[in-house]
Write an enzyme that holds these catalytic residues in place. Structure first.
Site, PDB file in Angstrom:
ATOM      1  N   GLU A   1       0.852  -1.194   0.000  1.00  0.00           N
ATOM      2  CA  GLU A   1       0.000   0.000   0.000  1.00  0.00           C
ATOM      3  C   GLU A   1       0.886   1.242   0.000  1.00  0.00           C
ATOM      4  O   GLU A   1       1.897   1.294   0.687  1.00  0.00           O
ATOM      5  CB  GLU A   1      -0.881  -0.010   1.243  1.00  0.00           C
TER       6      GLU A   1
ATOM      7  N   GLU B   1      -2.808  11.832   3.350  1.00  0.00           N
ATOM      8  CA  GLU B   1      -3.708  11.363   4.401  1.00  0.00           C
ATOM      9  C   GLU B   1      -3.590  12.274   5.615  1.00  0.00           C
ATOM     10  O   GLU B   1      -2.515  12.774   5.934  1.00  0.00           O
ATOM     11  CB  GLU B   1      -3.367   9.924   4.817  1.00  0.00           C
TER      12      GLU B   1
END
Length: 374
Positions: free
Chosen positions: A124, A129
């Protein structure tokens, strides 16, 4: 700063922009059973009808937002959007995203990231974020055991790197995090600066992420060139060289994802929420008339994907059978009905690891605050 260690040239293979931006994405038409967020991710048709995913005709920019017009009663959830590319992109790829606004606000948890459908196998990449009213973007990798950040060539110094072990089994899936020291990389400061561009390189030599505020966007990006030479981008903001994390061992073709959830396993815990916001995440923010979510939206000029010159790194995604006949245009006339089963298997482990990190036996609040260093 040193130049990028291994410059490569890339040619554009896909552009998501303008009236066709939402073509070739799968909408996750399901409540957030992935990260315990207090939202229902709606399908393409409803997202378009409710103006949660649309192309603004005045700017030709794509908008993805949290519902900020509905009054949500207690014990119900607010509508939101999560989209994932139908196609995947393998090693030898580079993608850019030009954004003018990113979601922020109390209870808000946005992300721009990618993962392999068999996570943690295949890894990932978290490009963007954050949660609540934090001031800086957080970048990270999450992988099987054995991948570490070793001898990075990046502009961020060690004081902004809380962890270098990317294994999902280490530090309760903290990932190998690089926090961007630039306050223009998130929230209100990002918007006031006119936004900016992230460039993600997924190469044999490693993974690199560049962040460029609007006034510092490299000319090869601002000119919308169909070819990018990474030697023109300068030193990456974050870098994970293959010497500590072999790309072909720990990473596989990636689906790219954009989503916004509320509260959930990252933004909601009191130890995190209280750092930047008052009250309780769900009761004081999600519930009610939604006016507090006026800033909870992405405004995207374009997302562009490139392959290393002379190669093709686009591969078919597992969502193609669900959504190839129902991709949404800006009017939302059609859309995939539900790709929840495909994504649930991928993200269930991620959710459980978040739960363990936040409520695991013997872990105090001081650990949680450090785990999600802002």
């Amino acid at each position: 700063m040193l130049p990028h260690a291994r410059a490569e040239k890339y040619d554009m293979v896909k552009e998501y922009a303008g009236s066709t931006f939402f073509n070739d994405w799968a909408f996750y038409d399901h409540f957030d059973n992935l990260t315990n967020g207090d939202v229902v991710f709606v399908g393409a048709q409803q997202a378009a009808q409710n103006k949660l995913a649309f192309v603004d005709p005045s700017t030709n920019h794509a908008i993805i937002k949290i519902d900020n017009t509905t009054t949500v009663p207690f014990n119900e959830k607010r509508n939101a959007v999560r989209i994932q590319t139908n196609e995947m992109y393998s090693v030898g790829s580079l993608w850019t995203i030009d954004m003018y606004h990113v979601p922020y606000g109390c209870s808000v948890w946005p992300a721009f990231w990618s993962h392999s459908p068999n996570w943690p196998d295949g890894g990932e990449i978290d490009v963007f974020e954050g949660v609540n009213l934090q001031q800086r973007n957080q970048m990270a990798l999450h992988t099987n055991p054995g991948c570490k950040q070793v001898n990075p060539n990046q502009s961020v110094d060690s004081s902004f790197i809380p962890n270098t072990d990317c294994s999902y089994l280490t530090n309760n899936n903290q990932g190998c995090i690089v926090n961007d020291p630039d306050v223009q990389s998130y929230g209100a400061e990002f918007a006031s600066a006119g936004g900016g561009v992230w460039v993600t390189e997924y190469a044999e030599s490693g993974i690199s992420i560049w962040f460029m505020p609007r006034e510092k966007v490299a000319s090869v990006i601002s000119s919308n060139s169909s070819t990018i030479d990474t030697s023109e981008l300068g030193t990456p903001t974050a870098n994970w060289p293959t010497g500590g994390c072999d790309m072909n061992t720990f990473f596989a073709p990636q689906n790219i994802i954009l989503d916004i959830t509320l509260c959930g396993d990252f933004a909601k815990p009191p130890q995190i929420f209280s750092q930047t916001c008052p009250g309780l995440c769900y009761e004081d923010w999600v519930v009610g008339n939604g006016s507090s979510y006026a800033t909870a939206y992405f405004e995207i000029g374009s997302m562009r994907v490139f392959s290393k010159s002379g190669t093709t790194t686009t591969v078919g995604g597992q969502n193609n059978s669900d959504s190839s006949s129902g991709s949404s245009d800006s009017s939302g006339s059609s859309g995939p009905s539900d790709n929840s089963a495909a994504t649930l298997n991928v993200d269930w482990v991620r959710m459980m690891m978040y739960v363990v990190s936040l409520w695991g036996i013997g872990l105090g609040s001081s650990f949680v605050v450090e785990n999600f260093a802002f």
